[in-house]
Scaffold this motif. Structure first.
Motif, mmCIF file in Angstrom:
data_model
loop_
_atom_site.group_PDB
_atom_site.id
_atom_site.type_symbol
_atom_site.label_atom_id
_atom_site.label_comp_id
_atom_site.label_asym_id
_atom_site.label_seq_id
_atom_site.Cartn_x
_atom_site.Cartn_y
_atom_site.Cartn_z
ATOM 1 N N THR A 45 -56.741 30.447 37.621
ATOM 2 C CA THR A 45 -56.287 30.757 38.978
ATOM 3 C C THR A 45 -55.155 31.769 38.973
ATOM 4 N N ARG A 46 -55.417 32.957 38.480
ATOM 5 C CA ARG A 46 -54.391 34.002 38.450
ATOM 6 C C ARG A 46 -54.493 34.846 39.712
ATOM 7 N N THR A 47 -53.456 34.801 40.503
ATOM 8 C CA THR A 47 -53.405 35.590 41.734
ATOM 9 C C THR A 47 -52.097 36.374 41.751
ATOM 10 N N GLU A 48 -51.966 37.248 42.691
ATOM 11 C CA GLU A 48 -50.727 37.986 42.873
ATOM 12 C C GLU A 48 -50.138 37.609 44.220
ATOM 13 N N GLU A 49 -48.804 37.628 44.272
ATOM 14 C CA GLU A 49 -48.129 37.317 45.524
ATOM 15 C C GLU A 49 -48.632 38.246 46.610
ATOM 16 N N PRO A 50 -48.801 37.753 47.790
ATOM 17 C CA PRO A 50 -48.361 36.470 48.324
ATOM 18 C C PRO A 50 -49.440 35.386 48.263
ATOM 19 N N PHE A 51 -50.510 35.585 47.494
ATOM 20 C CA PHE A 51 -51.634 34.654 47.510
ATOM 21 C C PHE A 51 -51.616 33.689 46.341
ATOM 22 N N CYS A 52 -52.111 32.479 46.599
ATOM 23 C CA CYS A 52 -52.387 31.492 45.562
ATOM 24 C C CYS A 52 -53.718 30.842 45.908
ATOM 25 N N VAL A 53 -54.287 30.156 44.954
ATOM 26 C CA VAL A 53 -55.553 29.472 45.186
ATOM 27 C C VAL A 53 -55.255 28.135 45.844
ATOM 28 N N ASP A 54 -55.808 27.921 47.020
ATOM 29 C CA ASP A 54 -55.603 26.671 47.759
ATOM 30 C C ASP A 54 -56.601 25.612 47.326
ATOM 31 N N SER A 55 -57.850 26.038 47.105
ATOM 32 C CA SER A 55 -58.872 25.089 46.657
ATOM 33 C C SER A 55 -60.018 25.840 45.984
ATOM 34 N N ILE A 56 -60.709 25.114 45.102
ATOM 35 C CA ILE A 56 -61.910 25.623 44.453
ATOM 36 C C ILE A 56 -62.926 24.491 44.471
ATOM 37 N N THR A 57 -64.126 24.812 44.922
ATOM 38 C CA THR A 57 -65.197 23.805 44.907
ATOM 39 C C THR A 57 -66.471 24.426 44.357
ATOM 40 N N PHE A 58 -67.293 23.590 43.750
ATOM 41 C CA PHE A 58 -68.625 23.982 43.307
ATOM 42 C C PHE A 58 -69.565 22.873 43.752
ATOM 43 N N GLY A 59 -70.496 23.222 44.623
ATOM 44 C CA GLY A 59 -71.418 22.216 45.128
ATOM 45 C C GLY A 59 -70.709 21.046 45.791
ATOM 46 N N GLY A 60 -69.564 21.317 46.419
ATOM 47 C CA GLY A 60 -68.816 20.269 47.105
ATOM 48 C C GLY A 60 -67.843 19.506 46.216
ATOM 49 N N ARG A 61 -67.824 19.774 44.916
ATOM 50 C CA ARG A 61 -66.909 19.083 43.984
ATOM 51 C C ARG A 61 -65.619 19.892 43.838
ATOM 52 N N ALA A 62 -64.475 19.222 43.976
ATOM 53 C CA ALA A 62 -63.175 19.888 43.836
ATOM 54 C C ALA A 62 -62.906 20.210 42.372
ATOM 55 N N LEU A 63 -62.431 21.442 42.123
ATOM 56 C CA LEU A 63 -62.226 21.883 40.745
ATOM 57 C C LEU A 63 -60.818 22.355 40.438
ATOM 58 N N LEU A 64 -59.930 22.401 41.382
ATOM 59 C CA LEU A 64 -58.612 22.987 41.140
ATOM 60 C C LEU A 64 -57.849 22.236 40.057
ATOM 61 N N GLN A 65 -57.953 20.928 39.988
ATOM 62 C CA GLN A 65 -57.232 20.142 38.995
ATOM 63 C C GLN A 65 -58.159 19.449 38.009
ATOM 64 N N GLY A 66 -59.347 19.990 37.803
ATOM 65 C CA GLY A 66 -60.258 19.347 36.860
ATOM 66 C C GLY A 66 -61.328 20.293 36.372
ATOM 67 N N PRO A 67 -62.104 19.849 35.394
ATOM 68 C CA PRO A 67 -63.133 20.708 34.806
ATOM 69 C C PRO A 67 -64.403 20.772 35.656
ATOM 70 N N LEU A 68 -65.185 21.800 35.413
ATOM 71 C CA LEU A 68 -66.500 21.950 36.029
ATOM 72 C C LEU A 68 -67.535 21.630 34.965
ATOM 73 N N THR A 69 -68.353 20.628 35.210
ATOM 74 C CA THR A 69 -69.440 20.273 34.309
ATOM 75 C C THR A 69 -70.740 20.597 35.019
ATOM 76 N N VAL A 70 -71.569 21.403 34.384
ATOM 77 C CA VAL A 70 -72.856 21.772 34.965
ATOM 78 C C VAL A 70 -73.969 21.373 34.018
ATOM 79 N N SER A 71 -75.106 21.070 34.586
ATOM 80 C CA SER A 71 -76.297 20.722 33.814
ATOM 81 C C SER A 71 -77.262 21.897 33.812
ATOM 82 N N ALA A 72 -78.141 21.925 32.840
ATOM 83 C CA ALA A 72 -79.139 22.994 32.756
ATOM 84 C C ALA A 72 -79.917 23.068 34.066
ATOM 85 N N GLY A 73 -80.035 24.266 34.605
ATOM 86 C CA GLY A 73 -80.790 24.483 35.834
ATOM 87 C C GLY A 73 -80.033 24.156 37.103
ATOM 88 N N GLU A 74 -78.832 23.643 36.989
ATOM 89 C CA GLU A 74 -78.054 23.288 38.175
ATOM 90 C C GLU A 74 -77.562 24.555 38.871
#
Length: 150
Positions: free
Chosen positions: A5-34
């Motif tokens: 989450t590298r941004t430049e001022e004045p912006f920061c990342v507020d949230s990240i989701t993949f398929g509805g799953r929150a990822l800002l404070q955790g890993p993204l696990t994907v399955s083959a074909g997902e």
């Protein structure tokens, strides 16, 4: 996978989701074909951490400062490495609100490139919680090779 989450001022990342799953404070696990939609929301309601290093002895070197951006010491995820200034100060701006673990170690000992893992020095971290718009000022003790055992 972990998102960076590298941004430049004045912006920061507020949230990240993949398929509805929150990822800002955790890993993204994907399955083959997902597949799924990857959404990143930016904000200007960012936090900042400024710090002053407490050095056991002044050796003229510039300590490394590691700021953990997500995860835990056992499973760190995104880690930002900074070099402090000549006066032992450092700054990290445009941060998402949340909990941060901060470590510092000296580059002066050629036999100690840094800790084997952040988990091995979890008890040496300075922990700071920052909210939206908050500017935290902390002190971080610089550790050395003798301090790495939990």
């Amino acid at each position: 996978y972990w998102t960076l989450t590298r941004t430049e001022e004045p912006f920061c990342v507020d949230s990240i989701t993949f398929g509805g799953r929150a990822l800002l404070q955790g890993p993204l696990t994907v399955s083959a074909g997902e597949s799924g939609r990857f959404d990143v929301a930016l904000s200007t309601e960012c936090a900042q951490i400024d710090g002053k290093l407490i050095m056991p002895e002044q050796d003229g070197s510039y300590p490394i400062v590691a700021l953990m951006m997500s995860g835990t010491p056992d499973l760190p995820g995104d880690v930002l490495e900074l070099t402090s200034g000549d006066d032992g100060t450092f700054s990290a701006a445009a941060l998402a609100p949340g909990r941060y673990f901060v470590w510092a170690w000296s580059q002066a000992d050629p036999g100690f490139p840094g800790p084997e893992s952040l988990a091995s020095v979890a008890n040496l971290a300075s922990v700071v919680d920052v909210a939206k718009w908050q500017h935290a000022v902390i002190q971080v003790r610089v550790f050395s090779s003798g301090d790495t055992v939990k």
